[in-house]
Each structure stands twice: as C-alpha cells, then as structure tokens.
Enzyme design. Structure first.
Site, short mmCIF file in Angstrom:
data_model
loop_
_atom_site.label_atom_id
_atom_site.label_comp_id
_atom_site.label_asym_id
_atom_site.label_seq_id
_atom_site.Cartn_x
_atom_site.Cartn_y
_atom_site.Cartn_z
N TYR A 249 -0.50 8.46 93.19
CA TYR A 249 -0.40 8.16 94.48
C TYR A 249 -1.41 7.19 95.12
O TYR A 249 -1.89 6.14 94.33
CB TYR A 249 -0.09 9.38 95.41
CG TYR A 249 0.76 10.40 94.87
CD1 TYR A 249 2.15 10.20 94.75
CD2 TYR A 249 0.50 11.67 94.35
CE1 TYR A 249 2.96 10.95 94.29
CE2 TYR A 249 1.23 12.44 93.90
CZ TYR A 249 2.59 12.14 93.71
OH TYR A 249 3.28 13.15 93.16
N VAL A 267 1.96 19.02 93.37
CA VAL A 267 1.31 19.59 94.52
C VAL A 267 0.90 21.43 94.02
O VAL A 267 0.28 22.04 94.92
CB VAL A 267 2.03 19.78 95.97
CG1 VAL A 267 1.87 18.60 96.48
CG2 VAL A 267 3.43 19.99 95.56
O1 DON Z 1 8.75 16.82 97.36
C1 DON Z 1 7.85 17.53 97.56
O2 DON Z 1 7.14 17.54 98.36
C2 DON Z 1 7.36 18.34 96.33
N1 DON Z 1 8.46 18.97 95.54
C3 DON Z 1 6.71 17.53 95.20
C4 DON Z 1 5.56 16.79 95.84
C5 DON Z 1 4.47 16.80 94.72
O3 DON Z 1 4.14 17.45 93.94
C6 DON Z 1 3.29 15.55 95.19
N2 DON Z 1 2.21 15.72 94.41
N3 DON Z 1 1.09 15.70 94.32
#
Ligand code: DON
Length: 328
Positions: A249, A267
């Site tokens: 990101y 996350v």
């Molecule tokens: O869409 C979301 O918020 C989560 N399922 C995935 C986000 C995620 O893992 C971002 N990573 N750092």
C-alpha cells in the site's frame, strides 16, 4: 552472517528465524485490527516466522502453525488467477498496475481511466473478484480455494466467523463495489463480487502455509514440495511485479527501498515475501502500524533481508548465490 549446512545441527535458516523472533518479540508497538470485529479476538502476542525453499523444505520459528485469516494477501493470488482465467488484456482493461500511494481502502480511482489503480487495494481486488465471478460463476470461490490449497500443499478452510463478521460490517467495501458498478469496472452484481472478496479474505492460513504459497510463486507456479501446478507461468511474473510495486500500500515505496522483495500484507497480521526462484517467507504478528502492516513483520523482514542479502538490488552481497547453497 556466514551460513553453512551441518547435518548434526539445526539448519541455519531455523537458527536465523529463531534469532529474528527473539530480536523482535519484545516489540509491542501497534494495534490489532478491530474494524472487522472478529479480527480483534486475535492474540496480540502471537509471532510466527516461516521460510519455504524451492527445494521443498520448510523452516519455522515461534507460532508458525497459529491460524489467522489471509485477508489482503489473497489479493495477490486472485490477481494471478484472474490473469490466467480471463486473460491478461481483459484484466488490465479493468484494473491498472500503478501504485496508488493511498490507503488500502481508499475510495479513489485513477482519474485518467476511472479504474482502480491496482489489484492490491480493495477497489482493485473487488474488481478482480467480479471478473472471476463473471468467468467462473458460482464455482469461483471453489476454484480460488482449490488453487490456493494447491499452492499451500494442504486443503485450506474458510474461517466462517471472520467471513460473517466482514460481510456484516464491510460497508465501505460495499460503497466501493457500487462505484465500480457505476463506472463499468464491475459487470456482476456488487453482492456477488463482495461475497467472493469476503470469502477469499477469510481463508484460514498459518505462516507455514503462506511461506509454502510464496515458494510456489518463487518456483514458477509449481508447489516445490508436491509438484502441483497452482499458477500460470506468465501470471506469476506479473503478480510478483505488482506485489513489488503495490503490495504494501502506501508503504510500498519504503518497503522496496529497504527490503526489496515482492510482498503482500494483510490486516490479520500476515506478511508474505517472495524471493524469486529461491524462497517464500512469511511472518505472522497481529499488531499493525497505521498503514495496516504488521509491525514485527516489517522489522523481521528488514533483519532477514540484511542477513540474507535478499534485496533485489543489493550489490554488496552475493545476491541470489548467497542463499542458493542452502535452499535445496
Ligand atoms: O477489505 C478489507 O478491509 C479486508 N478484508 C482486507 C484488508 C486488508 O487486509 C488490508 N491489508 N493490510
């Protein structure tokens, strides 16, 4: 650090992973993700590291068998699968491959194309999920699960509680999906694309699984331990390229500068790194920094990159050959 193999001792990789774990286990900075309520139940102390080689070997330290959900790390794999299933030009007509410099859940499209910047941010990954639904219909999730399981070398499962928690609370992703529908990047219903997206994010893995999945990417799409073909050759190259430029990101530039390997974070606290034609490396520690990346995970990768000379542009070590004597 001089690395050499001795049959009567633990493998040098295992010793190294344990020393990295000890070096960073007292770092308690960051917060466990709570915006998906079920994720807040993770143990903040869990800390696992794993390294899988293209020779089919696995080395671990700490909580490498603790389960967690793959979350955004799935985005790298679904992009890879979409390239194979829909074709490279159809994928690139829907989603770009430019770093966005934005947060993973930003509601922001490339103004020149009205398409998501890349498949690693939520908007791009929901678009890719829609494309897989378009191509594979109701079989899309089983297809994703089969291929990710082939890459891991064992049957993976869905964490149903996280899936339900994310489906119930993912209002921001719903907003993104409706905007994608409005601008033509989605051609299936937002609910269908989101259901696949929430499911793919809720696949339960361990650091050992992720390292093996990384070794499958490093090994041109073939699982080095089982021989299973999980991914298409050209798609693997393009996936690693996008992981390198966009996988972390709005920290992607820094990561490329300091660590220098294709990577993807999630996350729930996982980070996957790929050292092409050599290794898959994974860390799991749920406390995250403000950009949503695991604090101990980043620190561990920094140490490993230094110790093993993993950085793609490192000129002072022996590069690939430094590790290659140990990976068989
Ligand atoms: O869409 C979301 O918020 C989560 N399922 C995935 C986000 C995620 O893992 C971002 N990573 N750092």
């Amino acid at each position: 650090m001089a690395l050499e193999s001795r049959p009567d001792q633990p493998h040098e990789f295992e010793t190294l992973l344990e020393s990295v774990r000890l070096m960073h286990c007292d770092n308690h900075a960051g917060e466990v993700a709570s915006y998906i309520p079920e994720l807040s139940k993770a143990s903040p102390e869990h800390f696992g590291l794993a390294m899988a080689t293209i020779g089919g070997k696995l080395y671990t330290a700490g909580d490498a068998e603790a389960p967690f959900t793959i979350q955004s790390i799935s985005k790298a794999f679904t992009f890879c699968l979409a390239l194979e299933v829909a074709g490279h030009s159809a994928v690139l007509a829907r989603v770009g491959v430019e770093p966005s410099g934005d947060a993973f859940n930003a509601i922001f499209f490339n103004p020149a194309t009205n398409r998501p910047y890349n498949p690693m941010v939520n908007a791009g990954a929901i678009t890719i999920a829609g494309l897989l639904c378009e191509e594979l219909g109701s079989g899309a999730f089983d297809f994703v699960m089969d291929r990710l399981s082939a890459a891991a070398g064992r049957r993976l499962t869905l964490d149903d509680a996280v899936y339900r928690s994310e489906s119930e609370t993912g209002h921001r992703n719903r907003a993104i999906a409706y905007l994608l529908l409005a601008n033509g990047a989605l051609t299936v219903s937002p609910d269908e694309a989101l259901d696949l997206y929430y499911r793919q994010c809720s696949i339960s893995v361990t650091a050992s699984d992720l390292a093996r999945m990384g070794a499958t990417l490093a090994n041109m799409g073939e699982n080095p331990a089982t021989g299973a073909e999980a991914f298409e050759l050209r798609a693997v190259r393009n996936t690693q390229a996008v992981m390198f430029t966009c996988g972390m990101y709005d920290y992607a530039g820094h990561w490329a500068y300091d660590i220098g390997v294709p990577a993807k974070s999630g996350v729930a606290g996982g980070i996957l790194g790929v050292v092409n034609r050599q290794l898959g490396i994974a860390t799991y520690s749920p406390r995250l920094d403000v950009k949503g990346n695991s604090v101990r995970g980043i620190a561990s990768f920094e140490t490993l990159a230094d110790e093993l000379g993993l950085h793609a542009f490192d000129c002072t070590n022996m590069g690939s050959s430094f590790v290659s004597t140990l990976i068989v």
